[in-house]
Scaffold this active site. Structure first.
Site, PDB file in Angstrom:
ATOM      1  N   ALA A 132       7.222  49.510  29.929  1.00  0.00           N
ATOM      2  CA  ALA A 132       8.544  48.972  30.262  1.00  0.00           C
ATOM      3  C   ALA A 132       9.517  49.281  29.134  1.00  0.00           C
ATOM      4  O   ALA A 132       9.113  49.488  28.002  1.00  0.00           O
ATOM      5  CB  ALA A 132       8.440  47.472  30.446  1.00  0.00           C
ATOM      6  N   GLY A 133      10.776  49.293  29.486  1.00  0.00           N
ATOM      7  CA  GLY A 133      11.792  49.480  28.454  1.00  0.00           C
ATOM      8  C   GLY A 133      13.025  48.720  28.867  1.00  0.00           C
ATOM      9  O   GLY A 133      13.610  49.009  29.896  1.00  0.00           O
ATOM     10  N   ASP A 169      13.747  49.888  36.121  1.00  0.00           N
ATOM     11  CA  ASP A 169      15.026  50.243  35.490  1.00  0.00           C
ATOM     12  C   ASP A 169      16.234  49.704  36.257  1.00  0.00           C
ATOM     13  O   ASP A 169      17.301  50.324  36.272  1.00  0.00           O
ATOM     14  CB  ASP A 169      15.168  51.779  35.329  1.00  0.00           C
ATOM     15  CG  ASP A 169      13.976  52.388  34.644  1.00  0.00           C
ATOM     16  OD1 ASP A 169      13.515  51.802  33.650  1.00  0.00           O
ATOM     17  OD2 ASP A 169      13.491  53.441  35.109  1.00  0.00           O
ATOM     18  N   ARG A 174      13.035  60.360  29.466  1.00  0.00           N
ATOM     19  CA  ARG A 174      13.146  61.283  30.607  1.00  0.00           C
ATOM     20  C   ARG A 174      14.379  60.943  31.431  1.00  0.00           C
ATOM     21  O   ARG A 174      14.723  59.776  31.586  1.00  0.00           O
ATOM     22  CB  ARG A 174      11.924  61.154  31.522  1.00  0.00           C
ATOM     23  CG  ARG A 174      10.654  61.662  30.917  1.00  0.00           C
ATOM     24  CD  ARG A 174       9.505  61.508  31.886  1.00  0.00           C
ATOM     25  NE  ARG A 174       9.099  60.122  32.045  1.00  0.00           N
ATOM     26  CZ  ARG A 174       8.114  59.717  32.835  1.00  0.00           C
ATOM     27  NH1 ARG A 174       7.458  60.575  33.579  1.00  0.00           N
ATOM     28  NH2 ARG A 174       7.782  58.447  32.908  1.00  0.00           N
ATOM     29  N   LYS A 214      24.985  47.457  37.747  1.00  0.00           N
ATOM     30  CA  LYS A 214      25.607  48.784  37.578  1.00  0.00           C
ATOM     31  C   LYS A 214      26.576  49.153  38.706  1.00  0.00           C
ATOM     32  O   LYS A 214      26.693  50.335  39.068  1.00  0.00           O
ATOM     33  CB  LYS A 214      24.516  49.849  37.423  1.00  0.00           C
ATOM     34  CG  LYS A 214      23.757  49.699  36.097  1.00  0.00           C
ATOM     35  CD  LYS A 214      22.908  50.904  35.825  1.00  0.00           C
ATOM     36  CE  LYS A 214      22.795  51.221  34.358  1.00  0.00           C
ATOM     37  NZ  LYS A 214      22.044  52.417  34.046  1.00  0.00           N
ATOM     38  N   LEU A 215      27.244  48.150  39.254  1.00  0.00           N
ATOM     39  CA  LEU A 215      28.219  48.445  40.322  1.00  0.00           C
ATOM     40  C   LEU A 215      29.337  49.343  39.787  1.00  0.00           C
ATOM     41  O   LEU A 215      29.873  50.179  40.508  1.00  0.00           O
ATOM     42  CB  LEU A 215      28.798  47.120  40.862  1.00  0.00           C
ATOM     43  CG  LEU A 215      29.688  47.236  42.085  1.00  0.00           C
ATOM     44  CD1 LEU A 215      28.920  47.772  43.293  1.00  0.00           C
ATOM     45  CD2 LEU A 215      30.332  45.895  42.454  1.00  0.00           C
ATOM     46  N   ASP A 216      29.647  49.197  38.507  1.00  0.00           N
ATOM     47  CA  ASP A 216      30.713  49.994  37.886  1.00  0.00           C
ATOM     48  C   ASP A 216      30.399  51.492  37.870  1.00  0.00           C
ATOM     49  O   ASP A 216      31.322  52.309  37.827  1.00  0.00           O
ATOM     50  CB  ASP A 216      30.947  49.520  36.443  1.00  0.00           C
ATOM     51  CG  ASP A 216      29.660  49.556  35.625  1.00  0.00           C
ATOM     52  OD1 ASP A 216      28.700  48.865  36.021  1.00  0.00           O
ATOM     53  OD2 ASP A 216      29.603  50.293  34.618  1.00  0.00           O
ATOM     54  N   LYS A 253      16.892  44.730  34.638  1.00  0.00           N
ATOM     55  CA  LYS A 253      16.298  43.377  34.553  1.00  0.00           C
ATOM     56  C   LYS A 253      16.504  42.765  33.172  1.00  0.00           C
ATOM     57  O   LYS A 253      16.651  41.564  33.048  1.00  0.00           O
ATOM     58  CB  LYS A 253      14.793  43.430  34.854  1.00  0.00           C
ATOM     59  CG  LYS A 253      14.476  43.796  36.283  1.00  0.00           C
ATOM     60  CD  LYS A 253      12.981  43.827  36.515  1.00  0.00           C
ATOM     61  CE  LYS A 253      12.278  44.929  35.778  1.00  0.00           C
ATOM     62  NZ  LYS A 253      12.614  46.300  36.141  1.00  0.00           N
ATOM     63  N   THR A 280       2.716  52.186  39.185  1.00  0.00           N
ATOM     64  CA  THR A 280       2.097  51.742  37.947  1.00  0.00           C
ATOM     65  C   THR A 280       0.817  50.985  38.319  1.00  0.00           C
ATOM     66  O   THR A 280       0.489  50.856  39.502  1.00  0.00           O
ATOM     67  CB  THR A 280       3.074  50.909  37.091  1.00  0.00           C
ATOM     68  OG1 THR A 280       2.498  50.739  35.790  1.00  0.00           O
ATOM     69  CG2 THR A 280       3.406  49.558  37.705  1.00  0.00           C
ATOM     70  N   THR A 320      14.397  54.411  28.791  1.00  0.00           N
ATOM     71  CA  THR A 320      14.324  53.747  27.482  1.00  0.00           C
ATOM     72  C   THR A 320      13.002  54.068  26.789  1.00  0.00           C
ATOM     73  O   THR A 320      12.940  54.180  25.570  1.00  0.00           O
ATOM     74  CB  THR A 320      14.405  52.208  27.680  1.00  0.00           C
ATOM     75  OG1 THR A 320      15.484  51.923  28.556  1.00  0.00           O
ATOM     76  CG2 THR A 320      14.615  51.475  26.382  1.00  0.00           C
TER      77      THR A 320
HETATM   78  P1  IMP Z   1       2.543  54.090  33.954  1.00  0.00           P
HETATM   79  O1  IMP Z   1       3.019  52.716  34.215  1.00  0.00           O
HETATM   80  O2  IMP Z   1       2.839  54.585  32.566  1.00  0.00           O
HETATM   81  O3  IMP Z   1       1.099  54.290  34.336  1.00  0.00           O
HETATM   82  O4  IMP Z   1       3.359  55.089  34.917  1.00  0.00           O
HETATM   83  C1  IMP Z   1       3.229  55.065  36.323  1.00  0.00           C
HETATM   84  C2  IMP Z   1       4.573  55.297  37.005  1.00  0.00           C
HETATM   85  O5  IMP Z   1       5.413  54.167  36.776  1.00  0.00           O
HETATM   86  C3  IMP Z   1       5.351  56.500  36.479  1.00  0.00           C
HETATM   87  O6  IMP Z   1       6.093  57.066  37.547  1.00  0.00           O
HETATM   88  C4  IMP Z   1       6.297  55.905  35.466  1.00  0.00           C
HETATM   89  O7  IMP Z   1       7.445  56.685  35.279  1.00  0.00           O
HETATM   90  C5  IMP Z   1       6.636  54.601  36.168  1.00  0.00           C
HETATM   91  N1  IMP Z   1       7.051  53.539  35.242  1.00  0.00           N
HETATM   92  C6  IMP Z   1       6.277  52.823  34.408  1.00  0.00           C
HETATM   93  N2  IMP Z   1       7.012  51.917  33.746  1.00  0.00           N
HETATM   94  C7  IMP Z   1       8.270  52.057  34.174  1.00  0.00           C
HETATM   95  C8  IMP Z   1       9.486  51.363  33.872  1.00  0.00           C
HETATM   96  O8  IMP Z   1       9.551  50.424  33.088  1.00  0.00           O
HETATM   97  N3  IMP Z   1      10.584  51.799  34.534  1.00  0.00           N
HETATM   98  C9  IMP Z   1      10.536  52.800  35.439  1.00  0.00           C
HETATM   99  N4  IMP Z   1       9.433  53.467  35.752  1.00  0.00           N
HETATM  100  C10 IMP Z   1       8.298  53.091  35.123  1.00  0.00           C
END
Ligand code: IMP
Length: 420
Positions: A39-40, A13, A298, A326-328, A16, A234, A294
């Site tokens: 990812a989001g 987050d 959460r 996100k310096l702002d 990127k 992850t 995203t």
């Molecule tokens: P998983 O990738 O769903 O197995 O989650 C494992 C850990 O990685 C958890 O703490 C998730 O919140 C974190 N995580 C997975 N993908 C992201 C992401 O894109 N951004 C931030 N945290 C992530």
């Protein structure tokens, strides 16, 4: 021409998506090499906000986009994303690796069940089935994208793995899966996605010497399965090394590595985070930074920038330059803290510990810098308030790494490119 990398230096987050979108304008092709729809990436273009989970952000610049062999693909999610883009009149020029492993419903079910069983000791996963899918890949019982294209082979593979899966589901107290329905469903995905599936390794290696290929990391270094805060990580390698295995590219082809770091830190899910601020500052950063995930919605945990962790991440990734995002969000704070060491059992340490038991006991040692106001929306470095420039220079000096890009707001235009 060669490979350029955008890699996350914190717990994901970092922004990127925006930085990839920024660099994608010069690239010919954008590639994801690990992770999945955990990812989001949120990208703001004009009035429109796009949320992408699987397809590389470069798609919004109408670039060729590739999902590499190191990615785990949930076909239903991929189809939904393609549909969402079509609704915005974007027809993705997409190629998906035939070797990429497929997320199956039992992966999602087991991800959720394991988290429930772990209770308060859970990882806090996104419950998208990422860990169980990678586990099956390593255990040599994964389904790969090319399997969805050949009914006979797919049925054969499913016959091999389903007895194990049904048994495990039973042990977890989960419902049995209707195998025939599952096979039909996934063969239908294969039919719909068939035109995108191919050998991305030959494709990428055929263009990388002539064209600019951008590798877009998902998650971040501190969530890496090897280098992160294990087991609160992850299941893939977001670090630059992951590109070689996740896209089939030689390290010799990677010429520029851009590490993305937020001007503060955030993390979702569980696990140690030495500079976390649980009080007013944490709330300020979360609210101002819109720190809501995203993918899962959460609220992210927030805290001051951690230079011990950042230095470690710069080292592992071989970062050439940092994109500071996100310096702002720090606008309006009277003072800003920067973590420059950890105190552990009465001693100062500057190496990021491998054991989370040690990391959990580390207290941040801070330097305090004066705050500022007025970074938001600035487009030139000279226009930044003096204290904001001092903050940027402090980070750059401490890490001995140049800062190449500064993001001053969510929009594409709110970006400062530093003169080199
Ligand atoms: P998983 O990738 O769903 O197995 O989650 C494992 C850990 O990685 C958890 O703490 C998730 O919140 C974190 N995580 C997975 N993908 C992201 C992401 O894109 N951004 C931030 N945290 C992530």
């Amino acid at each position: 021409m060669a490979g350029i990398v955008i890699v996350g230096l914190q717990w994901g987050d970092e922004g990127k998506g925006k930085i990839t979108d920024y660099f994608a304008s010069q690239a010919d092709c954008v590639v994801r090499y690990q992770g999945g729809n955990n990812a989001g990436h949120t990208i703001v273009i004009g009035e429109k906000k796009y949320k992408l989970h699987l397809i590389p952000s470069g798609v919004l610049q109408n670039k060729k986009v590739v999902i590499g062999n190191g990615v785990v693909v949930d076909p239903a999610v991929l189809l939904k994303e393609i549909e969402m883009l079509r609704q915005h009149n974007i027809e993705p020029d997409l190629m998906v690796s035939d070797r990429a492993n497929v997320i199956m419903p039992f992966h999602r079910m087991l991800d959720g069940a394991e988290e429930t069983l772990l209770g308060s000791k859970k990882v806090g996963t996104t419950k998208r089935g990422i860990g169980p899918c990678y586990s099956d890949k390593i255990a040599r019982r994964g389904i790969r994208m090319h399997d969805l294209l050949n009914e006979e082979e797919f049925r054969e593979k499913m016959e091999r793995i389903m007895p194990i899966k049904q048994r495990i589901l039973e042990v977890y107290g989960l419902e049995k899966i209707d195998e025939e329905k599952l096979i039909e469903e996934y063969l239908a995905y294969g039919k719909e996605l068939g035109k995108y599936i191919g050998d991305t390794i030959y494709f990428l290696n055929s263009i990388i010497d002539e064209k600019e290929v951008l590798f877009e990391g998902a998650q971040g270094t501190l969530l890496d399965i090897d280098y992160g805060t294990y087991p609160f990580v992850t299941s893939s390698n977001p670090v630059t090394g992951g590109i070689c295995t996740g896209a089939g590219i030689s390290p010799k082809k990677i010429k520029r590595i851009i590490g993305v770091a937020k001007a503060y830190v955030t993390r979702v899910g569980m696990g140690p985070m030495p500079t976390e601020e649980k009080g007013k500052i944490g709330d300020f950063l979360a609210e101002k930074g819109g720190e809501i995930g995203t993918t899962t919605g959460r609220r992210r945990r927030c805290g001051w920038i951690d230079l011990v962790a950042l230095k470690y991440a710069c080292m592992i990734n071989g970062v050439d330059e940092i994109a500071l995002t996100k310096l702002d969000v720090l606008d309006g704070l009277e003072e800003i803290k920067v973590c420059i060491a950890y105190e552990y059992e009465g001693k100062e340490i500057t190496n990021f510990p491998s054991s989370i038991k040690i990391l959990e006991k580390c207290k941040p040692v801070y330097d305090t810098l004066p705050g500022w106001d007025g970074v938001k929306g600035k487009k030139k470095y000279d226009e930044l308030p003096l204290n904001a420039r001092k903050y940027v220079e402090y980070i750059s000096d401490w890490l001995k790494t140049s800062i190449g890009v500064i993001s001053t707001g969510p929009a594409r235009e709110d970006t400062i490119k530093m003169e080199s």
